[in-house]
Design an enzyme around this catalytic site. Sequence first.
Site, short mmCIF file in Angstrom:
data_model
loop_
_atom_site.label_atom_id
_atom_site.label_comp_id
_atom_site.label_asym_id
_atom_site.label_seq_id
_atom_site.Cartn_x
_atom_site.Cartn_y
_atom_site.Cartn_z
CG HIS A 1 -27.13 15.52 9.36
ND1 HIS A 1 -26.29 15.91 8.34
CD2 HIS A 1 -28.39 15.62 8.88
CE1 HIS A 1 -27.02 16.23 7.28
NE2 HIS A 1 -28.29 16.05 7.58
CG MET B 1 -17.06 20.92 6.21
SD MET B 1 -18.77 20.42 6.42
CE MET B 1 -19.41 20.86 4.82
CG ASN C 1 -21.85 20.95 17.50
OD1 ASN C 1 -22.69 20.55 18.31
ND2 ASN C 1 -22.17 21.46 16.32
C1 GRF Z 1 -23.30 21.82 12.55
O1 GRF Z 1 -24.49 22.33 12.01
C2 GRF Z 1 -23.31 20.32 12.49
O2 GRF Z 1 -24.58 19.78 12.64
C3 GRF Z 1 -22.79 20.05 11.10
O3 GRF Z 1 -21.80 21.02 10.89
C4 GRF Z 1 -22.08 22.17 11.70
C5 GRF Z 1 -20.85 22.41 12.53
O4 GRF Z 1 -20.94 23.60 13.25
N1 GRF Z 1 -22.30 18.69 11.00
P1 GRF Z 1 -19.79 23.99 14.29
O5 GRF Z 1 -18.47 24.02 13.50
O6 GRF Z 1 -19.77 22.96 15.37
O7 GRF Z 1 -20.17 25.36 14.76
#
Ligand code: GRF
Length: 217
Positions: free
Chosen positions: A109, A90, A14
């Site tokens: 999410h 996290m 992301n």
């Molecule tokens: C994604 O699935 C997001 O929805 C969740 O954590 C994951 C993060 O993925 N909150 P990335 O680190 O952006 O690849």
Amino acid sequence: MVNLGILVSGGGTNLQAIIDSIEANRLDASIRLVFSNNPNAYALDRARRHGLPSKVLLKEDFPSREAYDNEAVKALKDSGVELVILAGFMRLITKPFLDAFPMRIMNIHPSLLPSFPGLDVQKKAVEWGVKFSGCTVHFVDEGLDSGPIIIQAVVPVLEDDTPEILSQRILKEEHRIYPQAIQLFSEGRLEVKGRRVFVRDGHADAGPLENPRVTIF
Ligand code: GRF
């Protein structure tokens, strides 16, 4: 234009989507700080590769969650951050953090909230047998994945899906709608009234969806 602080713990796809949107001039934002609780997060490599400043705070160096969050807030404020973006971060955010950025923290999410808050939600969606899932961008409040919803995208859950396949289908939509939500914020077009978020000059052109699609009628 909005100054972003992006909080990451893992792979950072992301984060990458947001960087790419800025570099392609689709998103009017500047990443002031990439912040992590995990020194080994691949997201930090992505930040380095794009010359973005980053900072890591380890939870074991702080006596409490609040002490950790106070230091994180200081780092973000010192960098001029106006909007905090949780992108696979996290850790739960505590009250001092929320108070420092009221309705200025977004999260993404991988489910259609309020269904399946928490962890391992793609697996839960497959096991529950829902026919649609998706992702939700929302403002963060004191609850777990419970804040006002900004945008959702829907994907079908197919009969052969594993949690991994579904996760990939959802991630693709995450990468599309997270930059969009940030751009709406940047343009000052998001208005929060209670639980509801209104988008000024938005288009209500969503149609009905069905899955499985059956051709009886
Ligand atoms: C994604 O699935 C997001 O929805 C969740 O954590 C994951 C993060 O993925 N909150 P990335 O680190 O952006 O690849």
